[in-house]
Scaffold this motif. Structure first.
Motif, PDB file in Angstrom:
ATOM      1  N   THR A 100       0.802  -1.219   0.000  1.00  0.00           N
ATOM      2  CA  THR A 100       0.000   0.000   0.000  1.00  0.00           C
ATOM      3  C   THR A 100       0.839   1.275   0.000  1.00  0.00           C
ATOM      4  O   THR A 100       0.563   2.195  -0.782  1.00  0.00           O
ATOM      5  CB  THR A 100      -0.957   0.000   1.206  1.00  0.00           C
ATOM      6  OG1 THR A 100      -1.884  -1.081   1.066  1.00  0.00           O
ATOM      7  CG2 THR A 100      -1.729   1.300   1.296  1.00  0.00           C
ATOM      8  N   PRO A 101       1.887   1.390   0.839  1.00  0.00           N
ATOM      9  CA  PRO A 101       2.669   2.630   0.838  1.00  0.00           C
ATOM     10  C   PRO A 101       3.350   2.929  -0.503  1.00  0.00           C
ATOM     11  O   PRO A 101       3.736   4.063  -0.753  1.00  0.00           O
ATOM     12  CB  PRO A 101       3.712   2.389   1.950  1.00  0.00           C
ATOM     13  CG  PRO A 101       3.100   1.362   2.839  1.00  0.00           C
ATOM     14  CD  PRO A 101       2.332   0.474   1.915  1.00  0.00           C
ATOM     15  N   GLN A 102       3.500   1.910  -1.365  1.00  0.00           N
ATOM     16  CA  GLN A 102       4.204   2.115  -2.630  1.00  0.00           C
ATOM     17  C   GLN A 102       3.268   2.327  -3.814  1.00  0.00           C
ATOM     18  O   GLN A 102       3.726   2.559  -4.938  1.00  0.00           O
ATOM     19  CB  GLN A 102       5.095   0.901  -2.922  1.00  0.00           C
ATOM     20  CG  GLN A 102       6.104   0.591  -1.818  1.00  0.00           C
ATOM     21  CD  GLN A 102       6.900  -0.665  -2.120  1.00  0.00           C
ATOM     22  OE1 GLN A 102       7.511  -0.791  -3.185  1.00  0.00           O
ATOM     23  NE2 GLN A 102       6.892  -1.604  -1.197  1.00  0.00           N
ATOM     24  N   LEU A 103       1.973   2.267  -3.583  1.00  0.00           N
ATOM     25  CA  LEU A 103       1.021   2.349  -4.694  1.00  0.00           C
ATOM     26  C   LEU A 103       1.062   3.691  -5.401  1.00  0.00           C
ATOM     27  O   LEU A 103       1.046   3.756  -6.636  1.00  0.00           O
ATOM     28  CB  LEU A 103      -0.394   2.060  -4.194  1.00  0.00           C
ATOM     29  CG  LEU A 103      -0.735   0.588  -3.967  1.00  0.00           C
ATOM     30  CD1 LEU A 103      -2.124   0.449  -3.358  1.00  0.00           C
ATOM     31  CD2 LEU A 103      -0.651  -0.185  -5.281  1.00  0.00           C
ATOM     32  N   SER A 104       1.089   4.789  -4.624  1.00  0.00           N
ATOM     33  CA  SER A 104       1.116   6.104  -5.269  1.00  0.00           C
ATOM     34  C   SER A 104       2.397   6.280  -6.081  1.00  0.00           C
ATOM     35  O   SER A 104       2.387   6.866  -7.173  1.00  0.00           O
ATOM     36  CB  SER A 104       0.997   7.212  -4.216  1.00  0.00           C
ATOM     37  OG  SER A 104       2.062   7.139  -3.282  1.00  0.00           O
ATOM     38  N   GLU A 105       3.507   5.745  -5.581  1.00  0.00           N
ATOM     39  CA  GLU A 105       4.776   5.803  -6.305  1.00  0.00           C
ATOM     40  C   GLU A 105       4.684   5.021  -7.615  1.00  0.00           C
ATOM     41  O   GLU A 105       5.238   5.426  -8.640  1.00  0.00           O
ATOM     42  CB  GLU A 105       5.889   5.235  -5.421  1.00  0.00           C
ATOM     43  CG  GLU A 105       7.260   5.190  -6.074  1.00  0.00           C
ATOM     44  CD  GLU A 105       8.261   4.435  -5.223  1.00  0.00           C
ATOM     45  OE1 GLU A 105       9.105   3.720  -5.801  1.00  0.00           O
ATOM     46  OE2 GLU A 105       8.179   4.548  -3.977  1.00  0.00           O
TER      47      GLU A 105
END
Length: 405
Positions: A100-105
């Motif tokens: 989840t923390p890497q999705l926007s990236e």
């Protein structure tokens, strides 16, 4: 709706459904009947969130995608609040939330995600056409590629400063590229999915508000009744229900609150009309009405206006029932900590603040009246008051009307 789903046949993964069958097609993309079923599933999920798994799976199969997920992410912490998936094998389904923390990236950063059109399905390889760089991302290397996925399409459900919500559909590498058909059908579903997500959030907020409201009032030892302009009870806490059920001065007739004393009832009716009408007529601090119960105890009804949820909304008023025979007493630890009283002085404080004179306090504590007077002088000195009436007011101001049951 489940029966309708069971009666439908879905295409195999990543294969276009065959034309024909004599059914009318919408722009040669999907039958009107099939689109209606999918939209119905979406709105069913708005009322029953447990249905989202079946719904996103139905959309996945209709569009020919390999996997499906629904995510609600809290910002700015990028924390997963909701994660539902369909046709994602283990252990990938369990580890999806870890990315989840890497999705926007993956999509090019938060700023880029926020600028994507809300009403347009987003295809990952179209948003980030540099596939060489895209395929080096950890989500691709560790999660997508091992499943044979090459692309993704997202339908935005919510996107604001607090949350980002989306449906995401994974595309199998063996099927080539995501085509216009998939995007155009998904575009028809976007507004319905967004409305359904909004309904979900509103229902969740309403449930939270109602649960919090009820739980808070039920902790109060004082009876609390919430009524409309017609004196119909909207909510009563536990103490309020017990009071009405006892059949004293306050009673319930056909769902309407009434009192045994005609004058008190007229005063209460007038106060409620003011509280639910022009809020300035009663004042924000409310209004007190003396109440004499059938057993002779004297108390008061405190009427407080409640602000409506939105302009033009229905107004309500809260009635707090104060009983003179049950003055609240603050916790011993609070009194001792605030004024540095000894346990013996605190005991005298509670007796005198509870309305007992020196002889009665001495009898209740099992000590001599002279000892009570000695402790009381020290209590007066430490609390800064000089009369029993002042001590009663002080005690009341420290007390919380919270039930210990």
């Amino acid at each position: 709706m489940t029966a309708r789903l069971a009666a439908c046949t879905f295409p195999k993964l990543n294969r276009r459904p065959a034309e024909g069958g004599g059914l009318k097609r919408m722009d040669d993309l999907i039958t009107a009947e099939r689109l209606s079923v999918l939209i119905g599933e979406i709105y069913d999920s708005a009322i029953d969130p447990l249905r989202w798994t079946a719904t996103i799976d139905a959309i996945r199969q209709e569009l020919g995608f390999a996997t499906a997920s629904l995510d609600l992410i809290a910002l700015p912490a990028v924390e997963s609040l909701v994660n539902v998936s369909a046709n994602i094998p283990e252990p990938y389904a369990a580890t999806l939330v870890d990315y989840t923390p890497q999705l926007s990236e993956l999509w090019g950063g938060v700023d880029k995600v926020m600028k994507l059109p809300l009403d347009e399905p987003a295809v990952l390889t179209r948003v980030r056409p540099d596939r060489a760089a895209l395929f080096r991302h950890p989500i691709y290397v560790e999660w997508a590629t091992p499943q044979g996925l090459s692309d993704m399409m997202a339908l935005w459900l919510a996107r604001d400063s607090d949350t980002v919500g989306s449906m995401a559909f994974g595309w199998a590498a063996a099927a080539g590229s995501i085509g216009d058909r998939e995007v155009r059908i998904a575009r028809m579903l976007v507004p319905h999915a967004q409305r359904a997500a909004t309904i979900n959030r509103l229902l969740d907020l309403a449930a939270l508000r109602d649960a919090t409201f009820g739980a808070l009032f039920d902790t109060l030892d004082a009876p609390v009744l919430v009524v409309g302009a017609d004196l119909k009870i909207v909510h009563a806490n536990r103490a309020g229900r017990m009071l009405i059920g006892r059949g004293g001065a306050l009673r319930l007739r056909g769902g309407t609150l009434t009192t045994t004393d005609r004058g008190t009832h007229h005063a209460l009716d007038a106060a409620i009309r003011d509280a639910t009408g022009d809020i300035t007529a009663l004042g924000r601090k409310g209004f007190g009405i003396p109440l004499k119960d059938v057993d002779g105890d004297v108390g008061a009804l405190h009427v407080l206006p409640l602000r409506p949820d939105h302009p033009g909304g229905r107004r309500h008023a809260a009635i707090f029932v104060a009983r003179a025979c049950a003055a609240p007493s603050p916790a011993k630890s609070v009194v001792e900590a605030l004024f540095g009283l000894t346990p013996a002085e605190t005991a005298v404080f509670q007796q005198v603040a509870g309305g007992h004179d020196v002889p009665r306090a001495a009898a209740r504590l099992g000590i001599a009246p002279s000892t009570v007077r000695t402790h009381l002088l020290r209590v007066y000195d430490k609390t800064g008051v000089r009369r029993q009436a002042d001590l009663v007011r002080l005690s009341t101001s420290l007390a919380m009307p919270v039930s210990c049951t």
